[in-house]
Design an enzyme around this catalytic site. Structure first.
Site, PDB file in Angstrom:
ATOM      1  N   THR A   1       0.863  -1.172   0.000  1.00  0.00           N
ATOM      2  CA  THR A   1       0.000   0.000   0.000  1.00  0.00           C
ATOM      3  C   THR A   1       0.900   1.222   0.000  1.00  0.00           C
ATOM      4  OG1 THR A   1      -1.649  -1.220   1.279  1.00  0.00           O
ATOM      5  CG2 THR A   1      -1.874   1.180   1.196  1.00  0.00           C
TER       6      THR A   1
ATOM      7  N   LYS B   1       0.828   5.005   8.470  1.00  0.00           N
ATOM      8  CA  LYS B   1       1.169   5.384   7.094  1.00  0.00           C
ATOM      9  C   LYS B   1      -0.031   5.239   6.179  1.00  0.00           C
ATOM     10  CE  LYS B   1       2.432   2.236   4.594  1.00  0.00           C
ATOM     11  NZ  LYS B   1       1.806   1.248   3.670  1.00  0.00           N
TER      12      LYS B   1
ATOM     13  N   LYS C   1      -7.567   0.053  -2.529  1.00  0.00           N
ATOM     14  CA  LYS C   1      -6.925  -0.320  -1.265  1.00  0.00           C
ATOM     15  C   LYS C   1      -6.989   0.832  -0.260  1.00  0.00           C
ATOM     16  CE  LYS C   1      -4.763  -2.798   1.725  1.00  0.00           C
ATOM     17  NZ  LYS C   1      -3.342  -3.146   1.655  1.00  0.00           N
TER      18      LYS C   1
END
Length: 296
Positions: free
Chosen positions: A96, A243, A171
């Protein structure tokens, strides 16, 4: 499919993916941490001492890195993937990293005749080791055809949602929910702990009703261990979910989509990271939420 596959990045997800792929393909593993390469060899892979060695004669490269900066360095840095792969090979980005990062790498690889598949995965390490991942794919037909066998080995659910960047977009939506659900599970079990309830019983009951979620079932036992003062296994670092929520925040701000719950979750992870816990399992969040005033 008799492809040679390289897995670059043998972390929490990369190692079990390498383990799965080694059951079907000639698989080479590389990581900056030698002990992770040793574990991959024990699982049936062959060790590589460098990115160049891993890529030599390789048809498919599976990349599992933490963020966009690592992806850029691994693929475009000196002696990296772009310098080491032959034209016609394919790079599968399972991390990701956000839409911009994967597009940048894909453009650079395309200039060298190398395909890219934008393929972020979801499901966690256990499912990765079972070939049971959800994979959200962004790729053109040629890239997808080159990587199809590897993707099928890793996934129980594989959805092509568009071209390069589309996988990262979906995602990001997925991680918005995961980040919120993890924060919610932490809050709920912190409350149960302060009430003196049996945490294992709470998880069992809540997992059978309307409050059930994958993140509660997955993180719940580790959250309970944290609240009991135990040290659960490290499965998902706090800085990784932080993140991911940063990627969510960047995207939603650029689109001017209001996401106040996601923003609150992102700030929660930042707060816990600022306490020096960025390398801990993300289940540690609950310990700060449940802390009494006289322990601060």
């Amino acid at each position: 499919m008799s492809a040679r596959v390289a897995v670059l990045g043998l972390g929490a997800m990369g190692l079990p993916m390498a383990t799965t792929l080694a059951r079907t393909f000639t698989t080479v593993g590389y990581d900056v941490a030698p002990e992770r390469v040793t574990l991959a060899v024990e699982a049936g892979a062959t060790a590589a001492a460098s990115v160049a060695e891993a890529c030599a004669g390789t048809d498919v490269v599976v990349v599992g890195v933490r963020d966009g900066a690592q992806l850029d360095a691994l693929v475009l840095g000196a002696g990296g993937v772009a310098d080491s792969l032959a034209a016609g090979a394919v790079v599968v980005v399972t991390s990701t990293v956000g839409e911009a990062a994967v597009r940048s790498v894909a453009d650079a690889l395309a200039a060298r005749g190398i395909h890219t598949v934008d393929a972020p995965v979801s499901g966690g390490p256990v499912r990765a080791g079972q070939g049971d991942l959800l994979i959200m794919v962004g790729a053109d037909d040629a890239a997808l055809a080159a990587a199809q066998g590897v993707l099928d080995a890793l996934a129980s659910s594989l959805t092509v949602v568009g071209g390069i960047g589309a996988g990262q977009q979906l995602k990001t939506v997925n991680q918005l929910l995961c980040g919120i659900h993890t924060a919610a599970a932490s809050e709920a079990l912190a409350l149960a702990h302060r009430l003196g309830l049996d945490l294992d019983a709470c998880i069992e009951v809540l997992s059978q009703g309307a409050a059930a979620s994958f993140m509660l079932a997955d993180r719940g036992p580790r959250i309970a261990a944290q609240l009991r003062g135990e040290e659960p296994p490290l499965r998902s670092r706090l800085d990784v979910i932080g993140k991911d929520m940063g990627i969510v925040g960047d995207l939603t701000r650029s689109l001017k989509v209001a996401t106040p719950v996601a923003a609150a979750a992102e700030q929660l992870y930042r707060t816990v990271a600022a306490a020096g816990l960025e390398a801990a399992d993300d289940s540690v969040v609950a310990t700060l939420l449940a802390r009494r005033e006289d322990t601060w």
